[in-house]
Scaffold this motif. Structure first.
Motif, PDB file in Angstrom:
ATOM      1  N   GLY A   1      -5.381 -31.386  -9.133  1.00 53.77           N
ATOM      2  CA  GLY A   1      -4.317 -31.353 -10.131  1.00 53.77           C
ATOM      3  C   GLY A   1      -3.435 -32.582 -10.044  1.00 53.77           C
TER       4      GLY A   1
ATOM      5  N   PHE B   1      -1.507 -16.875 -13.819  1.00 54.44           N
ATOM      6  CA  PHE B   1      -0.513 -17.795 -13.278  1.00 54.44           C
ATOM      7  C   PHE B   1       0.002 -17.291 -11.930  1.00 54.44           C
ATOM      8  CE2 PHE B   1       3.855 -19.151 -12.690  1.00 54.44           C
ATOM      9  CZ  PHE B   1       3.765 -20.515 -12.886  1.00 54.44           C
TER      10      PHE B   1
ATOM     11  N   THR C   1      -1.190 -23.724 -11.816  1.00 53.12           N
ATOM     12  CA  THR C   1      -1.778 -23.709 -13.147  1.00 53.12           C
ATOM     13  C   THR C   1      -0.629 -23.553 -14.133  1.00 53.12           C
ATOM     14  OG1 THR C   1      -3.485 -22.726 -14.556  1.00 53.12           O
ATOM     15  CG2 THR C   1      -2.173 -21.198 -13.206  1.00 53.12           C
ATOM     16  N   THR C   2      -0.954 -23.437 -15.384  1.00 50.25           N
ATOM     17  CA  THR C   2       0.088 -23.205 -16.379  1.00 50.25           C
ATOM     18  C   THR C   2      -0.088 -21.802 -16.938  1.00 50.25           C
ATOM     19  OG1 THR C   2      -1.205 -24.027 -18.236  1.00 50.25           O
ATOM     20  CG2 THR C   2       0.131 -25.645 -17.017  1.00 50.25           C
ATOM     21  N   ARG C   3       0.984 -21.251 -17.388  1.00 50.69           N
ATOM     22  CA  ARG C   3       0.933 -19.920 -17.990  1.00 50.69           C
ATOM     23  C   ARG C   3       0.078 -19.956 -19.253  1.00 50.69           C
ATOM     24  NH1 ARG C   3       6.174 -16.057 -18.948  1.00 50.69           N
ATOM     25  NH2 ARG C   3       5.009 -14.227 -19.561  1.00 50.69           N
ATOM     26  N   GLY C   4       0.113 -21.097 -19.941  1.00 50.77           N
ATOM     27  CA  GLY C   4      -0.691 -21.256 -21.146  1.00 50.77           C
ATOM     28  C   GLY C   4      -2.181 -21.225 -20.854  1.00 50.77           C
ATOM     29  N   LYS C   5      -2.607 -21.816 -19.748  1.00 53.18           N
ATOM     30  CA  LYS C   5      -4.024 -21.835 -19.380  1.00 53.18           C
ATOM     31  C   LYS C   5      -4.497 -20.498 -18.828  1.00 53.18           C
ATOM     32  CE  LYS C   5      -4.950 -26.612 -17.998  1.00 53.18           C
ATOM     33  NZ  LYS C   5      -5.261 -27.459 -16.843  1.00 53.18           N
ATOM     34  N   ALA C   6      -3.675 -19.881 -17.992  1.00 52.76           N
ATOM     35  CA  ALA C   6      -4.134 -18.723 -17.227  1.00 52.76           C
ATOM     36  C   ALA C   6      -3.503 -17.402 -17.647  1.00 52.76           C
ATOM     37  CB  ALA C   6      -3.862 -18.967 -15.745  1.00 52.76           C
TER      38      ALA C   6
END
Length: 161
Positions: free
Chosen positions: A30, A107, A97-102
């Motif tokens: 990352g 998250f 990670t991001t909340r948008g991804k996971a």
């Protein structure tokens, strides 16, 4: 990494390291992890770098590439992969990670559960006395409550200790 951060990392290393060490990095692919990895690669205080990854990555050419060993693990089954942590003397956890991804649950799993579980394994093994939790790099003005609570919660230290 700015000049202050670089100086701080160097001073921190000098305080805790009289001889070269084996460093372990979680989340080295990352944004934050890449920066930590770059610093570890060029440090004379680090003799080996173990990258704990979900998948193998191509490590860029450059100084310190020969120090890097990748170990692939399933983060949902870290207890089955304890041997990957055996040589670590100093650890840098850059998982995130991001909340948008996971999503919210994913998250929390990455930013909290994996962090706590990896720290517990290192504590149990006993060779690593320095566990550094690295959070989002330079994003503190945009941090949302969930991110702050997952990475900065006193619950993390209570779960580990």
């Amino acid at each position: 990494m700015n000049e202050f951060q670089t100086i701080f990392v160097c001073i921190s290393f000098q305080k805790v390291m009289a001889t070269t060490k084996c460093a372990l990095i979680l989340g080295g692919t990352g944004e934050s992890g890449k920066r930590v990895l770059d610093e570890l690669r060029v440090s004379d205080l680090i003799s080996k770098i173990i990258m704990i990854n979900r998948r193998e990555i191509e490590v860029p050419e450059g100084p310190g590439k020969e120090k890097i060993e990748q170990k692939l693990v399933d983060f949902d089954k870290l207890d089955d992969n304890k041997e990957a942590f055996n040589e670590a003397e100093i650890a840098f956890c850059c998982l995130g990670t991001t909340r948008g991804k996971a999503g919210k649950e994913g998250f929390i799993k990455v930013d909290y559960d994996y962090v706590v579980n990896s720290a517990k394994i290192l504590k149990e093994i006993g060779t690593c006395n320095d566990y550094h939790l690295i959070s989002s790099w330079g994003n503190f003005h945009t941090v949302r409550k969930l991110h702050f609570l997952s990475k900065n919660s006193p619950l993390i230290s209570r779960k580990i200790c």
